[in-house]
Design a protein around this motif. Sequence first.
Motif, PDB file in Angstrom:
ATOM      1  N   UNK A 126       0.783  -1.238   0.000  1.00 39.77           N
ATOM      2  CA  UNK A 126       0.000   0.000   0.000  1.00 39.77           C
ATOM      3  C   UNK A 126       0.808   1.278   0.000  1.00 39.77           C
ATOM      4  N   UNK A 127       1.785   1.425   0.907  1.00 41.72           N
ATOM      5  CA  UNK A 127       2.581   2.660   0.907  1.00 41.72           C
ATOM      6  C   UNK A 127       3.521   2.780  -0.295  1.00 41.72           C
ATOM      7  N   UNK A 128       3.792   1.669  -0.988  1.00 43.31           N
ATOM      8  CA  UNK A 128       4.737   1.683  -2.100  1.00 43.31           C
ATOM      9  C   UNK A 128       4.091   2.010  -3.442  1.00 43.31           C
ATOM     10  N   UNK A 129       2.947   1.406  -3.724  1.00 46.06           N
ATOM     11  CA  UNK A 129       2.347   1.522  -5.056  1.00 46.06           C
ATOM     12  C   UNK A 129       2.126   2.965  -5.509  1.00 46.06           C
ATOM     13  N   UNK A 130       1.641   3.858  -4.638  1.00 44.77           N
ATOM     14  CA  UNK A 130       1.488   5.252  -5.096  1.00 44.77           C
ATOM     15  C   UNK A 130       2.804   5.904  -5.494  1.00 44.77           C
ATOM     16  N   UNK A 131       3.909   5.406  -4.967  1.00 39.96           N
ATOM     17  CA  UNK A 131       5.211   5.983  -5.316  1.00 39.96           C
ATOM     18  C   UNK A 131       5.557   5.701  -6.774  1.00 39.96           C
ATOM     19  N   UNK A 132       5.076   4.588  -7.302  1.00 35.17           N
ATOM     20  CA  UNK A 132       5.291   4.277  -8.717  1.00 35.17           C
ATOM     21  C   UNK A 132       4.214   4.896  -9.598  1.00 35.17           C
ATOM     22  N   UNK A 133       2.965   4.811  -9.156  1.00 34.18           N
ATOM     23  CA  UNK A 133       1.845   5.166 -10.032  1.00 34.18           C
ATOM     24  C   UNK A 133       1.271   6.564  -9.794  1.00 34.18           C
ATOM     25  N   UNK A 134       1.648   7.203  -8.692  1.00 35.10           N
ATOM     26  CA  UNK A 134       1.161   8.557  -8.400  1.00 35.10           C
ATOM     27  C   UNK A 134       2.311   9.389  -7.840  1.00 35.10           C
ATOM     28  N   UNK A 135       3.451   9.343  -8.526  1.00 37.06           N
ATOM     29  CA  UNK A 135       4.682   9.923  -7.976  1.00 37.06           C
ATOM     30  C   UNK A 135       4.541  11.415  -7.669  1.00 37.06           C
ATOM     31  N   UNK A 136       4.003  12.180  -8.603  1.00 36.63           N
ATOM     32  CA  UNK A 136       3.912  13.630  -8.400  1.00 36.63           C
ATOM     33  C   UNK A 136       3.043  13.967  -7.191  1.00 36.63           C
ATOM     34  N   UNK A 137       1.905  13.295  -7.082  1.00 34.19           N
ATOM     35  CA  UNK A 137       1.011  13.535  -5.939  1.00 34.19           C
ATOM     36  C   UNK A 137       1.693  13.121  -4.639  1.00 34.19           C
ATOM     37  N   UNK A 138       2.470  12.031  -4.696  1.00 33.96           N
ATOM     38  CA  UNK A 138       3.175  11.550  -3.506  1.00 33.96           C
ATOM     39  C   UNK A 138       4.233  12.568  -3.073  1.00 33.96           C
ATOM     40  N   UNK A 139       4.990  13.067  -4.043  1.00 31.90           N
ATOM     41  CA  UNK A 139       6.023  14.069  -3.739  1.00 31.90           C
ATOM     42  C   UNK A 139       5.379  15.321  -3.151  1.00 31.90           C
ATOM     43  N   UNK A 140       4.268  15.756  -3.742  1.00 24.81           N
ATOM     44  CA  UNK A 140       3.564  16.938  -3.220  1.00 24.81           C
ATOM     45  C   UNK A 140       3.124  16.728  -1.773  1.00 24.81           C
TER      46      UNK A 140
END
Length: 194
Positions: A126-140
Amino acid sequence: MKKLKMQELIFTGVYTAIYFLLVSIVMVVLKVAVPVFDSLLLPAASALFSGIIYLLMLQKVPRFGGISVMGGVFGLLFLVTGHFPMSFVPSFVCAILADFLQYNWKINEKIRTTVTYIIFSFGLTGPLLPMWFMKNAYVDSLIRRGKDADYINYVFEPITQIGFIICVVSVIVCSIAGIYIGRKLLAKHFQTKR
């Protein structure tokens, strides 16, 4: 019947707590041993050691609900501990899907349990997948939480295409190994056929 349901609820709580403790220990060990890649390897390493817990849950709570609760607890933890907002989704989806298939999929029991355990184990991604598929939102979201560029670069260092393949393959392999080890332990110490 009410007593049986209460016992199942107690067993669900106990095995969820044990699972949480085991994942926490694995997380600490990985942070010390492989600090950059700890989050990448956590789902697989946890799957390797949690097969016995999963099988005990199936043995003591032989109906829909136990697996969902066990995975759902991690989803709630991801939600309330400041992870990216979508981090909780895989925990809930994987746990409910594994639970549903475990009690509705009419195939060989060992194959079914192995497949559902693999699915369940992917909940910790769960905490990893957004880092690949929603990187910009994660960085924000990290910037909004006051994280600097060095921290963000450190967090994203293992988040590559190869890292994704390693994560997926290692979860599958370690889940199969974990359920195999779990069956051996159950056969030896709990005299079960599962």
